[in-house]
Design a protein around this motif. Structure first.
Motif, PDB file in Angstrom:
ATOM      1  N   HIS A  47       0.858  -1.183   0.000  1.00 58.45           N
ATOM      2  CA  HIS A  47       0.000   0.000   0.000  1.00 58.45           C
ATOM      3  C   HIS A  47       0.893   1.231   0.000  1.00 58.45           C
ATOM      4  N   VAL A  48       0.557   2.226  -0.822  1.00 60.10           N
ATOM      5  CA  VAL A  48       1.421   3.403  -0.931  1.00 60.10           C
ATOM      6  C   VAL A  48       0.716   4.709  -0.581  1.00 60.10           C
ATOM      7  N   VAL A  49      -0.616   4.678  -0.539  1.00 62.06           N
ATOM      8  CA  VAL A  49      -1.359   5.896  -0.258  1.00 62.06           C
ATOM      9  C   VAL A  49      -2.657   5.520   0.442  1.00 62.06           C
ATOM     10  N   GLU A  50      -3.130   6.409   1.301  1.00 60.48           N
ATOM     11  CA  GLU A  50      -4.320   6.108   2.085  1.00 60.48           C
ATOM     12  C   GLU A  50      -5.598   6.623   1.440  1.00 60.48           C
ATOM     13  N   GLU A  51      -5.532   7.788   0.782  1.00 59.58           N
ATOM     14  CA  GLU A  51      -6.724   8.444   0.251  1.00 59.58           C
ATOM     15  C   GLU A  51      -7.144   7.841  -1.090  1.00 59.58           C
ATOM     16  N   CYS A  52      -8.390   8.092  -1.433  1.00 64.35           N
ATOM     17  CA  CYS A  52      -8.922   7.603  -2.710  1.00 64.35           C
ATOM     18  C   CYS A  52      -9.829   8.666  -3.329  1.00 64.35           C
ATOM     19  N   ASN A  53      -9.956   8.632  -4.645  1.00 60.36           N
ATOM     20  CA  ASN A  53     -10.843   9.571  -5.349  1.00 60.36           C
ATOM     21  C   ASN A  53     -12.197   8.940  -5.673  1.00 60.36           C
TER      22      ASN A  53
ATOM     23  N   VAL B  51       6.952 -10.793  -8.179  1.00 62.69           N
ATOM     24  CA  VAL B  51       6.139  -9.641  -8.572  1.00 62.69           C
ATOM     25  C   VAL B  51       5.787  -8.785  -7.353  1.00 62.69           C
ATOM     26  N   VAL B  52       5.702  -7.470  -7.598  1.00 63.08           N
ATOM     27  CA  VAL B  52       5.205  -6.534  -6.595  1.00 63.08           C
ATOM     28  C   VAL B  52       3.900  -5.949  -7.120  1.00 63.08           C
ATOM     29  N   SER B  53       2.852  -6.055  -6.315  1.00 61.95           N
ATOM     30  CA  SER B  53       1.552  -5.484  -6.668  1.00 61.95           C
ATOM     31  C   SER B  53       1.326  -4.232  -5.827  1.00 61.95           C
ATOM     32  N   ILE B  54       1.113  -3.108  -6.514  1.00 61.90           N
ATOM     33  CA  ILE B  54       0.857  -1.835  -5.828  1.00 61.90           C
ATOM     34  C   ILE B  54      -0.656  -1.682  -5.767  1.00 61.90           C
ATOM     35  N   THR B  55      -1.220  -1.792  -4.552  1.00 54.49           N
ATOM     36  CA  THR B  55      -2.670  -1.957  -4.443  1.00 54.49           C
ATOM     37  C   THR B  55      -3.415  -0.853  -3.723  1.00 54.49           C
TER      38      THR B  55
ATOM     39  N   ILE C  81       1.895  -5.476   2.843  1.00 54.48           N
ATOM     40  CA  ILE C  81       2.372  -4.479   3.807  1.00 54.48           C
ATOM     41  C   ILE C  81       1.577  -3.198   3.588  1.00 54.48           C
ATOM     42  N   ASP C  82       0.944  -2.702   4.644  1.00 50.72           N
ATOM     43  CA  ASP C  82       0.154  -1.480   4.479  1.00 50.72           C
ATOM     44  C   ASP C  82       1.033  -0.236   4.629  1.00 50.72           C
ATOM     45  N   ILE C  83       0.440   0.949   4.529  1.00 45.42           N
ATOM     46  CA  ILE C  83       1.215   2.196   4.506  1.00 45.42           C
ATOM     47  C   ILE C  83       1.894   2.497   5.836  1.00 45.42           C
ATOM     48  N   PHE C  84       1.484   1.793   6.882  1.00 50.09           N
ATOM     49  CA  PHE C  84       2.091   1.995   8.202  1.00 50.09           C
ATOM     50  C   PHE C  84       3.101   0.906   8.556  1.00 50.09           C
ATOM     51  N   GLY C  85       3.312  -0.057   7.649  1.00 45.93           N
ATOM     52  CA  GLY C  85       4.290  -1.120   7.876  1.00 45.93           C
ATOM     53  C   GLY C  85       3.735  -2.372   8.500  1.00 45.93           C
ATOM     54  N   ASN C  86       2.410  -2.450   8.684  1.00 47.17           N
ATOM     55  CA  ASN C  86       1.808  -3.673   9.225  1.00 47.17           C
ATOM     56  C   ASN C  86       1.781  -4.751   8.146  1.00 47.17           C
ATOM     57  N   VAL C  87       2.095  -5.983   8.534  1.00 50.79           N
ATOM     58  CA  VAL C  87       2.172  -7.097   7.577  1.00 50.79           C
ATOM     59  C   VAL C  87       0.979  -8.022   7.779  1.00 50.79           C
ATOM     60  N   TYR C  88       0.376  -8.400   6.647  1.00 47.39           N
ATOM     61  CA  TYR C  88      -0.789  -9.287   6.643  1.00 47.39           C
ATOM     62  C   TYR C  88      -0.528 -10.426   5.665  1.00 47.39           C
ATOM     63  N   HIS C  89      -1.462 -11.397   5.690  1.00 42.80           N
ATOM     64  CA  HIS C  89      -1.366 -12.450   4.676  1.00 42.80           C
ATOM     65  C   HIS C  89      -1.914 -11.958   3.348  1.00 42.80           C
ATOM     66  N   THR C  90      -3.206 -11.661   3.255  1.00 43.80           N
ATOM     67  CA  THR C  90      -3.779 -11.061   2.043  1.00 43.80           C
ATOM     68  C   THR C  90      -4.840 -10.068   2.466  1.00 43.80           C
ATOM     69  N   ASP C  91      -5.517  -9.480   1.460  1.00 38.77           N
ATOM     70  CA  ASP C  91      -6.585  -8.519   1.750  1.00 38.77           C
ATOM     71  C   ASP C  91      -7.668  -9.117   2.633  1.00 38.77           C
ATOM     72  N   ALA C  92      -7.791 -10.451   2.587  1.00 33.47           N
ATOM     73  CA  ALA C  92      -8.854 -11.095   3.364  1.00 33.47           C
ATOM     74  C   ALA C  92      -8.634 -10.939   4.866  1.00 33.47           C
ATOM     75  N   ASN C  93      -7.399 -10.596   5.261  1.00 30.86           N
ATOM     76  CA  ASN C  93      -7.080 -10.551   6.684  1.00 30.86           C
ATOM     77  C   ASN C  93      -6.597  -9.172   7.134  1.00 30.86           C
ATOM     78  N   ILE C  94      -7.137  -8.104   6.579  1.00 27.96           N
ATOM     79  CA  ILE C  94      -6.577  -6.783   6.871  1.00 27.96           C
ATOM     80  C   ILE C  94      -6.807  -6.344   8.309  1.00 27.96           C
ATOM     81  N   THR C  95      -7.631  -7.032   9.041  1.00 26.82           N
ATOM     82  CA  THR C  95      -7.825  -6.695  10.454  1.00 26.82           C
ATOM     83  C   THR C  95      -6.979  -7.591  11.356  1.00 26.82           C
ATOM     84  N   ASP C  96      -6.083  -8.356  10.767  1.00 29.62           N
ATOM     85  CA  ASP C  96      -5.334  -9.340  11.549  1.00 29.62           C
ATOM     86  C   ASP C  96      -3.868  -9.336  11.128  1.00 29.62           C
ATOM     87  N   GLU C  97      -3.152  -8.260  11.499  1.00 33.40           N
ATOM     88  CA  GLU C  97      -1.744  -8.168  11.118  1.00 33.40           C
ATOM     89  C   GLU C  97      -0.907  -9.119  11.972  1.00 33.40           C
TER      90      GLU C  97
END
Length: 604
Positions: A28-34, A77-81, A262-278
């Motif tokens: 993750h590189v940015v928090e805001e969205c349009n 591969v690196v995915s920028i998400t 890895i989110d913008i704050f450096g927290n590590v997760y498995h995939t998007d399915a677990n974003i509340t469980d770093e």
């Protein structure tokens, strides 16, 4: 043929077998969205909205260091998400240049609103893979889902621009679409649009987290119907075959076992399915330590993406099908014991997971009872096939592939065991085949004689061994008299002038039946049907099982079996033992004795 996938993350068998840790890193590189998507995983704030959080975001140098660590762990591969819109990130071009300098592939997840012609040309030069967005061809539905009026029109324009530049041509473009009640009916149209334009259809179920509410989740039954429909479309129209077992249509679910995020704050997760469980923060531990931690490994094994997301439903559906197959209106005898039930359910679930017909291998008589006045299969056989068709129809109501039934008349066996002439068994098999052909492919007739011939070397070898082993003590077995009594109905010959001769022939037939059945199983002449459930019309006497070395190794497994009624409940449970007679729409099964009574009644 396997369907194409987004080029950068279309991993090979070698990739899967060689990777111990990671193949893909998502950052993750940015928090805001349009946009304000109602299904947003991260509840990203809209551009300009005040964010009350005071956490420190990763710097570009920290992001680069994390990517280097992932490279050393084997990523491709690196995915920028996101977690917001990556095109809002001011250092995006520098980051992509850095990733490419490490000889890694790049996937950019974007809604596409900020894609200019100049940026698209630059991304194309850098061989970047793009994931863009479109949830509906209906502007009202699409714009409601993404929270911005006019977005659908821009999505269509950007999609066309990317196709024209050539991203779709070499599988570097995917179209992301979530499935919800609003767009459910048009998903097949969106899917076909992608395939016809060379775009990878990234169609997926909603993950309930962030802004996505529980009410957006569709029943698994609806998802299963849709995915199987898309699978059928892909096979018929485009020649691609895949199992609908991943939350993303046509994806290889193994990929998700090798992803870290890895989110913008450096927290590590498995995939998007677990974003509340770093599992921890990259500033405190190395990436290696975090992804080899017990918690990460546990999350990897539990993640919905990396297992068959229909598994539970497959199990429930298998239970429903099993209930049909063992319903008392079809079942002969008591319910199968739990060990047999388990084996049958395993076969059913295996077929469901591949969306294939459930196969039965139906044992059948090899000729008409020699004491009846015909050698042809007729009304009794037809009524029995109709009953099996009724079972298939019941199954098809809840599982569209239904059943496929292989009928195996034992012509070769009765020729040898009961001394029935080949011309009689030949007539029976021919007429049975003609009747079976009326049922639009539900039945295939496989004569036993054909299997004897196909596996003749193995069969003759085991026949000789079985005869040597069984003849010694067969007559002393307590159940043998019962078997001989049953064989009495099927003995044939011109020398049966006395009761003593009939009894002698009956015992010989019973003995030979055991020998032939054991030889058939030991030679594995039914091996071509190993994915079938065996089925019978009578509860077979498991007498010969004691002579088979290992029941677990029979093919198909001998105790994975069901027992059905024929076309009518009653004493006559084998269609070849009776003559059929129409009584309005019902077929009467007349045994030899009943036939004589009927003939006498007509005479009187």
């Amino acid at each position: 043929m396997k369907p194409p996938f987004l080029k950068a993350i279309d991993f090979s068998e070698e990739d899967f077998s060689n990777s111990n840790f990671l193949l893909e890193l998502r950052i993750h590189v940015v928090e805001e969205c349009n946009l304000k998507c109602v299904y947003c995983l991260s509840n990203a704030p809209f551009v300009g909205d005040k964010n009350e959080g005071n956490k420190t975001k990763l710097s570009l140098d920290e992001i680069k260091n994390n990517i280097k660590q992932a490279r050393d762990l084997g990523i491709k591969v690196v995915s920028i998400t996101g977690s917001g819109e990556p095109l809002l990130y001011k250092n995006l071009k520098e980051l992509i240049e850095f990733i490419k300098s490490l000889n890694l592939r790049v996937v950019l997840f974007t809604n596409g609103l900020l894609l200019s012609k100049e940026l698209v040309r630059w991304l194309n030069e850098k061989d970047v893979n793009l994931m863009v967005k479109l949830n509906s061809f209906n502007p009202e539905i699409n714009d409601k889902l993404v929270g911005l009026k006019g977005a659908q029109k821009v999505f269509i324009e950007k999609t066309k621009m990317l196709v024209d530049v050539g991203f779709a041509k070499d599988k570097r473009m995917a179209l992301n679409c979530i499935i919800c009640e609003e767009n459910y009916q048009e998903i097949p149209e969106l899917f076909i649009f992608c395939r016809e334009n060379g775009i990878i259809p990234w169609i997926e179920i909603v993950t309930i987290t962030g802004r996505a509410k529980e009410e957006m989740k569709l029943p698994k039954e609806k998802i299963e119907i849709l995915y199987k429909k898309l699978s059928e479309i892909d096979k018929k129209q485009f020649g691609y075959e895949w199992i609908p077992d991943s939350p993303i249509v046509g994806a290889d679910r193994r990929r998700y076992k090798f992803v870290a995020q890895i989110d913008i704050f450096g927290n590590v997760y498995h995939t998007d399915a677990n974003i509340t469980d770093e599992v921890g923060n990259i500033r405190n531990k190395s990436l290696h330590d975090l992804i080899t931690s017990e918690k990460f490994i546990k999350l990897r094994s539990k993640d919905k993406h990396s297992r068959n997301f229909l598994e539970k439903e497959n199990s429930e559906l298998a239970e429903k099908i099993y209930k049909i197959l063992t319903n008392k209106k079809f079942r002969a005898g008591a319910l199968p014991p739990e060990d047999i039930k388990k084996l049958v359910l395993e076969k059913i679930e295996r077929k469901i997971s591949k969306n294939l017909p459930i196969k039965l291998f139906q044992f059948w008589g090899g000729c008409k009872n020699p004491n009846l006045p015909t050698d042809n299969a007729e009304l009794c056989e037809e009524a029995t096939l109709e009953n099996l068709q009724r079972i298939s129809n019941e199954v098809a109501k809840i599982y569209s592939p239904g059943l496929k039934i292989f009928v195996s008349p034992g012509d070769g066996r009765v020729q040898n065991v009961n001394k029935i002439p080949k011309e009689k068994t030949g007539k029976y098999v021919q007429t049975l085949t003609e009747i079976a052909e009326k049922y639009n492919g539900l039945f295939s007739v496989i004569p036993l004689s054909m299997l004897y011939e196909k596996y003749s070397v193995d069969f003759q070898k085991h026949l000789s061994e079985a005869r040597k082993n069984i003849e010694k003590d067969i007559y002393n077995q307590p159940e043998f008299e019962k078997l001989a009594l049953n064989a009495r109905k099927n003995v044939f010959g011109s020398d049966l002038e006395s009761e003593e001769k009939i009894l002698e022939k009956s015992k010989e037939a019973a003995k030979d039946y055991i020998i032939y059945r054991v030889a058939e199983e030991e030679a594995k002449i039914f091996r071509d049907f190993d994915d079938c459930i065996r089925s019978f019309f009578i509860k077979y006497i498991p007498f010969y099982k004691r002579y088979i070395k290992n029941i677990d190794e029979t093919e198909p497994r001998l105790d994975c079996s069901l027992v059905f009624y024929t076309g009518r409940k009653g004493n006559i449970t084998q269609p070849w033992q009776a003559i059929g007679k129409r009584k309005e729409d019902e077929v009467l099964f007349l045994s030899q004795n009943r036939l004589k009574l009927e003939m006498n009644r007509v005479k009187d």
